[in-house]
Design a protein around this motif. Sequence first.
Motif, PDB file in Angstrom:
ATOM      1  N   ASP A 148      -6.569   9.671   6.563  1.00  0.00           N
ATOM      2  CA  ASP A 148      -5.211  10.094   6.952  1.00  0.00           C
ATOM      3  C   ASP A 148      -4.156   9.185   6.336  1.00  0.00           C
ATOM      4  OD1 ASP A 148      -6.305  12.166   8.404  1.00  0.00           O
ATOM      5  OD2 ASP A 148      -5.960  11.239  10.363  1.00  0.00           O
ATOM      6  N   ARG A 149      -4.414   7.871   6.332  1.00  0.00           N
ATOM      7  CA  ARG A 149      -3.457   6.925   5.732  1.00  0.00           C
ATOM      8  C   ARG A 149      -3.309   7.186   4.230  1.00  0.00           C
ATOM      9  NH1 ARG A 149      -2.525   1.721   7.730  1.00  0.00           N
ATOM     10  NH2 ARG A 149      -1.093   1.678   5.964  1.00  0.00           N
ATOM     11  N   VAL A 150      -4.437   7.402   3.554  1.00  0.00           N
ATOM     12  CA  VAL A 150      -4.391   7.664   2.110  1.00  0.00           C
ATOM     13  C   VAL A 150      -3.651   8.967   1.834  1.00  0.00           C
ATOM     14  CG1 VAL A 150      -5.795   8.169   0.062  1.00  0.00           C
ATOM     15  CG2 VAL A 150      -6.465   6.305   1.595  1.00  0.00           C
ATOM     16  N   GLN A 151      -3.949  10.010   2.600  1.00  0.00           N
ATOM     17  CA  GLN A 151      -3.286  11.307   2.415  1.00  0.00           C
ATOM     18  C   GLN A 151      -1.788  11.200   2.677  1.00  0.00           C
ATOM     19  OE1 GLN A 151      -4.434  13.692   0.905  1.00  0.00           O
ATOM     20  NE2 GLN A 151      -6.546  14.095   1.398  1.00  0.00           N
ATOM     21  N   GLN A 152      -1.407  10.410   3.660  1.00  0.00           N
ATOM     22  CA  GLN A 152       0.008  10.232   3.973  1.00  0.00           C
ATOM     23  C   GLN A 152       0.740   9.623   2.777  1.00  0.00           C
ATOM     24  OE1 GLN A 152       0.746   7.337   7.043  1.00  0.00           O
ATOM     25  NE2 GLN A 152       2.722   8.246   7.568  1.00  0.00           N
ATOM     26  N   ILE A 153       0.161   8.586   2.205  1.00  0.00           N
ATOM     27  CA  ILE A 153       0.789   7.952   1.042  1.00  0.00           C
ATOM     28  C   ILE A 153       0.751   8.891  -0.165  1.00  0.00           C
ATOM     29  CG2 ILE A 153       0.566   6.060  -0.614  1.00  0.00           C
ATOM     30  CD1 ILE A 153      -0.324   4.317   1.733  1.00  0.00           C
ATOM     31  N   ARG A 154      -0.323   9.642  -0.284  1.00  0.00           N
ATOM     32  CA  ARG A 154      -0.476  10.565  -1.413  1.00  0.00           C
ATOM     33  C   ARG A 154       0.591  11.664  -1.413  1.00  0.00           C
ATOM     34  NH1 ARG A 154      -5.690  13.972  -2.754  1.00  0.00           N
ATOM     35  NH2 ARG A 154      -5.412  14.043  -4.985  1.00  0.00           N
ATOM     36  N   SER A 155       1.152  11.958  -0.269  1.00  0.00           N
ATOM     37  CA  SER A 155       2.160  13.012  -0.170  1.00  0.00           C
ATOM     38  C   SER A 155       3.577  12.497  -0.466  1.00  0.00           C
ATOM     39  CB  SER A 155       2.117  13.663   1.213  1.00  0.00           C
ATOM     40  OG  SER A 155       2.540  12.750   2.197  1.00  0.00           O
ATOM     41  N   THR A 156       3.692  11.234  -0.848  1.00  0.00           N
ATOM     42  CA  THR A 156       4.994  10.642  -1.166  1.00  0.00           C
ATOM     43  C   THR A 156       5.605  11.349  -2.378  1.00  0.00           C
ATOM     44  OG1 THR A 156       4.253   8.493  -0.352  1.00  0.00           O
ATOM     45  CG2 THR A 156       6.170   8.500  -1.820  1.00  0.00           C
ATOM     46  N   PRO A 157       6.843  11.805  -2.265  1.00  0.00           N
ATOM     47  CA  PRO A 157       7.503  12.432  -3.413  1.00  0.00           C
ATOM     48  C   PRO A 157       7.663  11.434  -4.572  1.00  0.00           C
ATOM     49  CG  PRO A 157       8.740  12.841  -1.394  1.00  0.00           C
ATOM     50  CD  PRO A 157       7.688  11.815  -1.073  1.00  0.00           C
ATOM     51  N   GLY A 158       7.445  11.905  -5.783  1.00  0.00           N
ATOM     52  CA  GLY A 158       7.631  11.082  -6.969  1.00  0.00           C
ATOM     53  C   GLY A 158       6.496  10.128  -7.269  1.00  0.00           C
ATOM     54  N   ILE A 159       5.350  10.356  -6.650  1.00  0.00           N
ATOM     55  CA  ILE A 159       4.205   9.478  -6.891  1.00  0.00           C
ATOM     56  C   ILE A 159       3.800   9.570  -8.368  1.00  0.00           C
ATOM     57  CG2 ILE A 159       2.463  11.196  -6.273  1.00  0.00           C
ATOM     58  CD1 ILE A 159       0.951   8.896  -4.876  1.00  0.00           C
ATOM     59  N   LEU A 160       3.438   8.450  -8.947  1.00  0.00           N
ATOM     60  CA  LEU A 160       3.059   8.383 -10.356  1.00  0.00           C
ATOM     61  C   LEU A 160       1.591   8.759 -10.537  1.00  0.00           C
ATOM     62  CD1 LEU A 160       4.831   5.016 -11.276  1.00  0.00           C
ATOM     63  CD2 LEU A 160       5.642   7.349 -11.716  1.00  0.00           C
TER      64      LEU A 160
END
Length: 60
Positions: free
Chosen positions: A31-43
Amino acid sequence: MKNLDGAIAHLEAAIAVDGNIAIFGRRYWRDRVQQIRSTPGILPLQSRRLQYLLHQLAVE
């Protein structure tokens, strides 16, 4: 994006230390990884690092 790199590094270290993911459980870390993965503008590199973490959490 520097803060995002720091968050990813924290997850990488935490998951490595908690080798069997016993403290919080796999679902928590996914869940923590998925939350960060959904960040707009991720490289793309950040996305690959997170995908690798998801792969590590799926193994075993």
